[in-house]
Design an enzyme around this catalytic site. Sequence first.
Site, PDB file in Angstrom:
ATOM      1  N   ASP A 107       0.835  -1.207   0.000  1.00  0.00           N
ATOM      2  CA  ASP A 107       0.000   0.000   0.000  1.00  0.00           C
ATOM      3  C   ASP A 107       0.870   1.258   0.000  1.00  0.00           C
ATOM      4  OD1 ASP A 107      -2.352   1.419  -0.021  1.00  0.00           O
ATOM      5  OD2 ASP A 107      -2.776   1.178   2.114  1.00  0.00           O
ATOM      6  N   GLY A 152       0.002   5.561  -4.331  1.00  0.00           N
ATOM      7  CA  GLY A 152      -0.576   6.859  -4.689  1.00  0.00           C
ATOM      8  C   GLY A 152       0.040   7.980  -3.880  1.00  0.00           C
ATOM      9  N   HIS A 181       2.430   3.373  -9.069  1.00  0.00           N
ATOM     10  CA  HIS A 181       2.168   1.965  -9.381  1.00  0.00           C
ATOM     11  C   HIS A 181       3.319   1.365 -10.191  1.00  0.00           C
ATOM     12  CE1 HIS A 181      -1.710   2.400  -7.621  1.00  0.00           C
ATOM     13  NE2 HIS A 181      -2.244   3.110  -8.595  1.00  0.00           N
ATOM     14  N   ARG A 234     -12.194   2.695  -7.973  1.00  0.00           N
ATOM     15  CA  ARG A 234     -11.275   3.782  -8.373  1.00  0.00           C
ATOM     16  C   ARG A 234     -11.650   4.317  -9.761  1.00  0.00           C
ATOM     17  NH1 ARG A 234      -5.422   2.522  -5.728  1.00  0.00           N
ATOM     18  NH2 ARG A 234      -6.269   1.965  -3.696  1.00  0.00           N
ATOM     19  N   LEU A 288      10.224 -20.721  -4.897  1.00  0.00           N
ATOM     20  CA  LEU A 288       9.212 -19.877  -4.253  1.00  0.00           C
ATOM     21  C   LEU A 288       7.928 -19.942  -5.075  1.00  0.00           C
ATOM     22  CD1 LEU A 288       8.797 -17.466  -2.091  1.00  0.00           C
ATOM     23  CD2 LEU A 288       9.111 -15.955  -4.060  1.00  0.00           C
ATOM     24  N   LEU A 316      -6.926  -4.517   7.582  1.00  0.00           N
ATOM     25  CA  LEU A 316      -6.727  -5.671   6.693  1.00  0.00           C
ATOM     26  C   LEU A 316      -7.338  -5.467   5.313  1.00  0.00           C
ATOM     27  CD1 LEU A 316      -7.230  -8.633   9.192  1.00  0.00           C
ATOM     28  CD2 LEU A 316      -5.086  -7.661   8.351  1.00  0.00           C
TER      29      LEU A 316
HETATM   30  C1  IPE Z   1      -5.579  -2.629  -0.181  1.00  0.00           C
HETATM   31  O1  IPE Z   1      -5.202  -1.302  -0.325  1.00  0.00           O
HETATM   32  C2  IPE Z   1      -5.574  -3.313  -1.505  1.00  0.00           C
HETATM   33  C3  IPE Z   1      -4.260  -3.492  -2.114  1.00  0.00           C
HETATM   34  C4  IPE Z   1      -3.107  -3.164  -1.599  1.00  0.00           C
HETATM   35  C5  IPE Z   1      -4.285  -4.110  -3.412  1.00  0.00           C
HETATM   36  P1  IPE Z   1      -6.274  -0.127  -0.471  1.00  0.00           P
HETATM   37  O2  IPE Z   1      -5.513   1.127  -0.604  1.00  0.00           O
HETATM   38  O3  IPE Z   1      -7.233  -0.455  -1.547  1.00  0.00           O
HETATM   39  O4  IPE Z   1      -7.043  -0.217   0.924  1.00  0.00           O
HETATM   40  P2  IPE Z   1      -7.884   0.882   1.707  1.00  0.00           P
HETATM   41  O5  IPE Z   1      -8.927   1.399   0.758  1.00  0.00           O
HETATM   42  O6  IPE Z   1      -6.935   1.949   2.124  1.00  0.00           O
HETATM   43  O7  IPE Z   1      -8.457   0.149   2.892  1.00  0.00           O
HETATM   44  C1  IPE Z   2      -1.596   0.279  -3.371  1.00  0.00           C
HETATM   45  O1  IPE Z   2      -1.353   1.655  -3.389  1.00  0.00           O
HETATM   46  C2  IPE Z   2      -1.820  -0.279  -4.752  1.00  0.00           C
HETATM   47  C3  IPE Z   2      -3.219  -0.696  -5.020  1.00  0.00           C
HETATM   48  C4  IPE Z   2      -4.205  -0.688  -4.167  1.00  0.00           C
HETATM   49  C5  IPE Z   2      -3.492  -1.137  -6.372  1.00  0.00           C
HETATM   50  P1  IPE Z   2      -2.545   2.701  -3.384  1.00  0.00           P
HETATM   51  O2  IPE Z   2      -2.908   3.000  -4.799  1.00  0.00           O
HETATM   52  O3  IPE Z   2      -3.660   2.236  -2.538  1.00  0.00           O
HETATM   53  O4  IPE Z   2      -1.827   3.951  -2.749  1.00  0.00           O
HETATM   54  P2  IPE Z   2      -2.459   4.975  -1.711  1.00  0.00           P
HETATM   55  O5  IPE Z   2      -3.019   4.187  -0.569  1.00  0.00           O
HETATM   56  O6  IPE Z   2      -3.517   5.736  -2.431  1.00  0.00           O
HETATM   57  O7  IPE Z   2      -1.302   5.840  -1.302  1.00  0.00           O
HETATM   58 MG    MG Z   3      -4.085   2.469  -0.570  1.00  0.00          MG
END
Ligand code: IPE
Ligand code: IPE
Ligand code: MG
Length: 228
Positions: A15, A18, A32, A67, A127, A183
């Site tokens: 995570d 963004g 990404h 999204r 792995l 989670l």
């Molecule tokens: C969880 O992250 C999903 C992935 C890492 C693929 P999100 O960024 O979507 O989760 P929330 O919305 O903050 O809970």
């Molecule tokens: C995790 O990073 C990647 C995916 C969920 C695909 P995010 O895109 O959720 O990044 P933040 O949480 O907005 O920083």
């Molecule tokens: Mg996120």
Amino acid sequence: MAKNNILKHLAIIMDGNGRWAKNQGKKRTEGHKVGAEVVREITTYCANHETIETLTLYAFSTENWKRPKAEVSFLMKLLDNYLRKELDVYMREDVRFETVGDISAFSDKLKKTISETKEVTKNNKKLTQVLALNYGSRDEIVRAANRVIKNNEKLTEESLSAALDSPYTDIDLMIRTSGEQRLSNFLLWQLSYSELYFTDTLWPDFKSDELESIIDEFYGRERKFGGI
Ligand code: IPE
Ligand code: IPE
Ligand code: MG
């Protein structure tokens, strides 16, 4: 004090892509892209780790369809390109590629890339990298329960576990990057007795030396599984 914990199955919620991009004044998609490079580094590290057999990575959740359309299609294209480009690395590092989640929602092109990558890497041994794609734990559990019912089996912990998308070993350690402590519908069943670790590092900044120090900290934990 060392507790003789063995790390066989590591899971990561990747995570913060963004926020990383925003901090750099870049578009979210740049985060990404860099995040995909980090997947390679961490996978290679795990393939060369003595005891890790399975690495499960949360890449796209059942909720991520919320999204903007442009970001979703970018992620789909990135995944397709990543798998094609990565085949050499899977073969060189002896990594088998697998998925959990409902990939029936993806385009035919992406489904084909996924199934070809699984097929070509199926005998690799060091792995198993499991990508969680269109994955939601509640969705997985409901689909598993329906499989059990359809097979006329009795619903037990064993039959439900066996019917999950992820019939892999229990998870020993789960890491979430970016400082969020939740989670987000990831592996609710399989994380029942996992050790959890939350780091503030954003996924694009996550490096194998940080992973190594988290694993060292895990070795010092006492896992009791309800015993004393
Ligand atoms: C969880 O992250 C999903 C992935 C890492 C693929 P999100 O960024 O979507 O989760 P929330 O919305 O903050 O809970
Ligand atoms: C995790 O990073 C990647 C995916 C969920 C695909 P995010 O895109 O959720 O990044 P933040 O949480 O907005 O920083
Ligand atoms: Mg996120």
